[in-house]
Design a protein around this motif. Structure first.
Motif, PDB file in Angstrom:
ATOM      1  N   HIS A  53     -26.580 -42.244 -10.187  1.00 16.25           N
ATOM      2  CA  HIS A  53     -25.515 -43.363 -10.579  1.00 16.25           C
ATOM      3  C   HIS A  53     -24.225 -42.298 -10.980  1.00 16.25           C
ATOM      4  O   HIS A  53     -24.299 -41.294 -11.420  1.00 16.25           O
ATOM      5  N   ASP A  54     -23.032 -43.100 -10.637  1.00 19.93           N
ATOM      6  CA  ASP A  54     -21.812 -42.218 -11.005  1.00 19.93           C
ATOM      7  C   ASP A  54     -21.150 -42.588 -12.274  1.00 19.93           C
ATOM      8  O   ASP A  54     -20.233 -42.134 -12.870  1.00 19.93           O
ATOM      9  N   GLY A  55     -21.629 -43.621 -12.800  1.00 25.26           N
ATOM     10  CA  GLY A  55     -21.003 -44.402 -14.123  1.00 25.26           C
ATOM     11  C   GLY A  55     -21.851 -45.234 -14.928  1.00 25.26           C
ATOM     12  O   GLY A  55     -22.881 -45.640 -14.178  1.00 25.26           O
ATOM     13  N   GLY A  56     -21.747 -45.298 -16.214  1.00 24.77           N
ATOM     14  CA  GLY A  56     -22.514 -45.991 -16.937  1.00 24.77           C
ATOM     15  C   GLY A  56     -23.728 -45.397 -17.388  1.00 24.77           C
ATOM     16  O   GLY A  56     -23.905 -44.016 -17.195  1.00 24.77           O
ATOM     17  N   GLU A  57     -24.860 -45.991 -17.883  1.00 20.40           N
ATOM     18  CA  GLU A  57     -25.753 -45.208 -18.576  1.00 20.40           C
ATOM     19  C   GLU A  57     -27.231 -45.854 -18.288  1.00 20.40           C
ATOM     20  O   GLU A  57     -27.116 -47.331 -18.078  1.00 20.40           O
ATOM     21  N   ILE A  58     -28.148 -45.262 -18.149  1.00 26.17           N
ATOM     22  CA  ILE A  58     -29.684 -45.661 -18.170  1.00 26.17           C
ATOM     23  C   ILE A  58     -30.365 -44.964 -19.125  1.00 26.17           C
ATOM     24  O   ILE A  58     -30.344 -43.881 -19.260  1.00 26.17           O
ATOM     25  N   TRP A  59     -31.060 -46.015 -19.873  1.00 26.37           N
ATOM     26  CA  TRP A  59     -31.919 -45.482 -21.248  1.00 26.37           C
ATOM     27  C   TRP A  59     -33.145 -46.191 -20.751  1.00 26.37           C
ATOM     28  O   TRP A  59     -33.728 -47.107 -20.432  1.00 26.37           O
ATOM     29  N   ILE A  60     -34.238 -45.184 -20.771  1.00 33.16           N
ATOM     30  CA  ILE A  60     -35.688 -45.558 -20.527  1.00 33.16           C
ATOM     31  C   ILE A  60     -36.221 -45.216 -21.950  1.00 33.16           C
ATOM     32  O   ILE A  60     -36.450 -44.045 -22.302  1.00 33.16           O
ATOM     33  N   SER A  61     -37.238 -46.129 -22.134  1.00 38.42           N
ATOM     34  CA  SER A  61     -38.011 -45.787 -23.632  1.00 38.42           C
ATOM     35  C   SER A  61     -37.338 -45.263 -24.828  1.00 38.42           C
ATOM     36  O   SER A  61     -37.608 -44.085 -25.171  1.00 38.42           O
ATOM     37  N   GLY A  62     -35.884 -45.721 -24.737  1.00 37.65           N
ATOM     38  CA  GLY A  62     -35.145 -45.113 -26.136  1.00 37.65           C
ATOM     39  C   GLY A  62     -34.405 -43.842 -25.576  1.00 37.65           C
ATOM     40  O   GLY A  62     -33.884 -43.344 -26.536  1.00 37.65           O
ATOM     41  N   GLN A  63     -34.452 -43.272 -24.754  1.00 39.08           N
ATOM     42  CA  GLN A  63     -33.899 -42.155 -24.283  1.00 39.08           C
ATOM     43  C   GLN A  63     -33.071 -42.233 -23.013  1.00 39.08           C
ATOM     44  O   GLN A  63     -33.100 -42.982 -22.059  1.00 39.08           O
ATOM     45  N   LYS A  64     -31.598 -41.761 -23.168  1.00 42.70           N
ATOM     46  CA  LYS A  64     -30.497 -41.951 -22.191  1.00 42.70           C
ATOM     47  C   LYS A  64     -30.761 -40.871 -21.120  1.00 42.70           C
ATOM     48  O   LYS A  64     -31.056 -39.524 -21.541  1.00 42.70           O
ATOM     49  N   ILE A  65     -30.831 -41.291 -19.881  1.00 42.78           N
ATOM     50  CA  ILE A  65     -31.075 -40.287 -18.940  1.00 42.78           C
ATOM     51  C   ILE A  65     -29.933 -39.777 -18.149  1.00 42.78           C
ATOM     52  O   ILE A  65     -29.154 -40.716 -17.581  1.00 42.78           O
ATOM     53  N   ASP A  66     -29.460 -38.624 -18.101  1.00 43.30           N
ATOM     54  CA  ASP A  66     -28.554 -37.919 -17.160  1.00 43.30           C
ATOM     55  C   ASP A  66     -28.986 -37.382 -16.041  1.00 43.30           C
ATOM     56  O   ASP A  66     -29.803 -36.144 -16.242  1.00 43.30           O
ATOM     57  N   PRO A  67     -29.162 -37.864 -15.003  1.00 44.13           N
ATOM     58  CA  PRO A  67     -29.930 -37.215 -13.806  1.00 44.13           C
ATOM     59  C   PRO A  67     -29.676 -35.784 -13.409  1.00 44.13           C
ATOM     60  O   PRO A  67     -30.524 -35.204 -12.881  1.00 44.13           O
ATOM     61  N   HIS A  68     -28.420 -35.590 -13.738  1.00 42.75           N
ATOM     62  CA  HIS A  68     -27.915 -34.105 -13.448  1.00 42.75           C
ATOM     63  C   HIS A  68     -28.429 -33.024 -14.357  1.00 42.75           C
ATOM     64  O   HIS A  68     -28.243 -32.138 -14.140  1.00 42.75           O
ATOM     65  N   LYS A  69     -28.729 -33.514 -15.522  1.00 43.22           N
ATOM     66  CA  LYS A  69     -29.320 -32.580 -16.579  1.00 43.22           C
ATOM     67  C   LYS A  69     -30.817 -32.863 -17.171  1.00 43.22           C
ATOM     68  O   LYS A  69     -31.357 -31.910 -17.267  1.00 43.22           O
ATOM     69  N   THR A  70     -31.174 -33.965 -17.020  1.00 43.39           N
ATOM     70  CA  THR A  70     -32.641 -34.260 -17.411  1.00 43.39           C
ATOM     71  C   THR A  70     -33.683 -33.674 -16.565  1.00 43.39           C
ATOM     72  O   THR A  70     -33.176 -33.875 -15.253  1.00 43.39           O
ATOM     73  N   ASN A  71     -34.440 -33.270 -16.829  1.00 36.76           N
ATOM     74  CA  ASN A  71     -35.873 -32.899 -16.047  1.00 36.76           C
ATOM     75  C   ASN A  71     -36.419 -34.353 -15.540  1.00 36.76           C
ATOM     76  O   ASN A  71     -36.901 -34.998 -16.384  1.00 36.76           O
ATOM     77  N   LEU A  72     -36.195 -34.675 -14.129  1.00 39.41           N
ATOM     78  CA  LEU A  72     -36.696 -36.087 -14.013  1.00 39.41           C
ATOM     79  C   LEU A  72     -38.058 -36.396 -13.853  1.00 39.41           C
ATOM     80  O   LEU A  72     -38.478 -37.620 -13.525  1.00 39.41           O
ATOM     81  N   ASN A  73     -38.941 -35.412 -13.326  1.00 42.65           N
ATOM     82  CA  ASN A  73     -40.086 -35.793 -13.197  1.00 42.65           C
ATOM     83  C   ASN A  73     -40.944 -36.494 -14.008  1.00 42.65           C
ATOM     84  O   ASN A  73     -41.588 -37.511 -13.781  1.00 42.65           O
ATOM     85  N   HIS A  74     -40.895 -36.008 -15.292  1.00 39.63           N
ATOM     86  CA  HIS A  74     -41.391 -37.124 -16.018  1.00 39.63           C
ATOM     87  C   HIS A  74     -40.818 -38.640 -16.025  1.00 39.63           C
ATOM     88  O   HIS A  74     -41.616 -39.365 -16.532  1.00 39.63           O
ATOM     89  N   PHE A  75     -39.549 -38.837 -16.066  1.00 39.28           N
ATOM     90  CA  PHE A  75     -39.282 -40.050 -16.071  1.00 39.28           C
ATOM     91  C   PHE A  75     -39.672 -40.719 -14.874  1.00 39.28           C
ATOM     92  O   PHE A  75     -39.977 -41.972 -14.718  1.00 39.28           O
ATOM     93  N   ARG A  76     -39.653 -39.980 -13.639  1.00 39.86           N
ATOM     94  CA  ARG A  76     -40.082 -40.764 -12.405  1.00 39.86           C
ATOM     95  C   ARG A  76     -41.501 -41.005 -12.667  1.00 39.86           C
ATOM     96  O   ARG A  76     -41.877 -42.148 -11.749  1.00 39.86           O
ATOM     97  N   GLU A  77     -42.251 -40.180 -13.287  1.00 38.86           N
ATOM     98  CA  GLU A  77     -43.902 -40.607 -13.524  1.00 38.86           C
ATOM     99  C   GLU A  77     -43.816 -42.030 -14.213  1.00 38.86           C
ATOM    100  O   GLU A  77     -44.852 -42.629 -14.026  1.00 38.86           O
ATOM    101  N   ASN A  78     -42.854 -42.272 -15.155  1.00 36.27           N
ATOM    102  CA  ASN A  78     -42.936 -43.178 -15.728  1.00 36.27           C
ATOM    103  C   ASN A  78     -42.511 -44.745 -15.158  1.00 36.27           C
ATOM    104  O   ASN A  78     -42.809 -45.754 -15.393  1.00 36.27           O
ATOM    105  N   VAL A  79     -41.790 -44.456 -13.995  1.00 36.42           N
ATOM    106  CA  VAL A  79     -41.357 -45.514 -13.198  1.00 36.42           C
ATOM    107  C   VAL A  79     -42.085 -45.832 -11.796  1.00 36.42           C
ATOM    108  O   VAL A  79     -41.796 -44.733 -11.007  1.00 36.42           O
ATOM    109  N   GLY A  80     -42.939 -46.731 -11.716  1.00 39.49           N
ATOM    110  CA  GLY A  80     -43.541 -46.528 -10.307  1.00 39.49           C
ATOM    111  C   GLY A  80     -42.749 -47.538  -9.405  1.00 39.49           C
ATOM    112  O   GLY A  80     -42.024 -48.405  -9.773  1.00 39.49           O
ATOM    113  N   MET A  81     -42.858 -47.296  -8.128  1.00 39.72           N
ATOM    114  CA  MET A  81     -41.774 -48.016  -6.973  1.00 39.72           C
ATOM    115  C   MET A  81     -42.809 -48.341  -5.919  1.00 39.72           C
ATOM    116  O   MET A  81     -43.657 -47.519  -5.420  1.00 39.72           O
ATOM    117  N   VAL A  82     -42.726 -49.255  -5.406  1.00 44.07           N
ATOM    118  CA  VAL A  82     -43.378 -49.916  -4.387  1.00 44.07           C
ATOM    119  C   VAL A  82     -42.372 -50.550  -3.072  1.00 44.07           C
ATOM    120  O   VAL A  82     -41.358 -51.386  -3.720  1.00 44.07           O
TER     121      VAL A  82
END
Ligand code: ADP
Ligand code: MG
Length: 240
Positions: A53-82
């Protein structure tokens, strides 16, 4: 569980998400509706960090995710997609498809991953097809395998992007049945679908997107019986 605040996403000069705010509680099932091009897939893809995303915020399980800074693997594991088009690995058997991510991403032992895979294949009623290649399966069977594969990462939330839209009508029910069961077991889910029966029966909330924004939301009964906005009425009229 998941909270989106004023989310903005653009592709070049085209702004596709124009400040989306949405909160999904644990065990909640949200059905996301809206005309083609309204931004539903983009929203789900941002929630799984397939798009940033370019603006705004995403929070998952109480944690704000900055995709450019956070290690995303852990969060991707928490979010399944079909997805609409299954995306199974064609050169792997059903079982191999399901164990791929737990083994290669999570480092699960093969024996443990297989045990888990058989359990999940049983859940989606595909245990008899473990050694078959995707080519040999119907669309409904492929989609049930795709659901088992997503579940193998033990996600906290499942995102479904038009999971039955590519299926022959007679195969839709078997996939919806699996999703219904998942909802019953308490899985948190966001489902993009035009299956109104499913939305009415299973969803806790219907959310209507129009032109990159959430225009209206509410409990399915109120939403379908008494939509407030003209756009919502038009949309519901067009798919009924
Ligand atoms: P929906 O899923 O509601 O049909 P999408 O999120 O797929 O809507 O698309 C919303 C808008 O964003 C559309 O105009 C689409 O063409 C555009 N779009 C989606 N993905 C991309 C991309 N990767 N690059 C450029 N435009 C895109
Ligand atoms: Mg879409």
């Amino acid at each position: 569980m998941i909270e989106v605040k004023q989310l903005v996403k653009s592709f070049g000069s085209l702004t596709v998400l124009k400040g989306v705010t949405l909160k999904v509680e644990e065990k909640e099932v949200v059905v996301l509706l809206g005309a083609s091009g309204s931004g539903k897939s983009t929203l789900l893809r941002c929630l799984n960090f397939l798009e940033f995303h370019d603006g705004g915020e995403i929070w998952i399980s109480g944690q704000k995710i900055d995709p450019h800074k956070t290690n995303l693997n852990h969060f991707r594991e928490n979010v399944g997609m079909v997805f609409q088009h299954f995306n199974l690995f064609p050169h792997k058997t059903v079982l191999e498809n399901v164990i791929e991510a737990p083994v290669h991403v999570k480092g699960m032992k093969a024996a443990e991953a297989k045990e888990l895979a058989y359990e999940l294949l049983k859940k989606v009623n595909m245990q008899d097809k473990a050694d078959v290649y995707p080519d040999m399966l119907s669309g409904g069977q492929k989609q049930r395998v795709a659901i088992a594969r997503a579940l193998a990462m033990k996600p906290k939330i499942m995102l479904f992007d038009e999971p039955t839209s590519a299926l022959d009508p007679e195969l839709v029910g078997e996939v919806l049945q699996v999703m219904k069961q998942l909802a019953k077991e308490g899985m948190t889910m966001i489902v993009v679908t035009h299956e109104m029966g499913f939305a009415r029966e299973v969803a806790d909330r219907a959310v209507f997107m129009h032109d990159g924004q959430i225009l209206e939301q509410g409990p399915p009964s109120a939403f379908f019986e008494n939509p407030q906005h003209e756009r919502t009425k038009q949309f519901l009229g067009s798919i009924r």
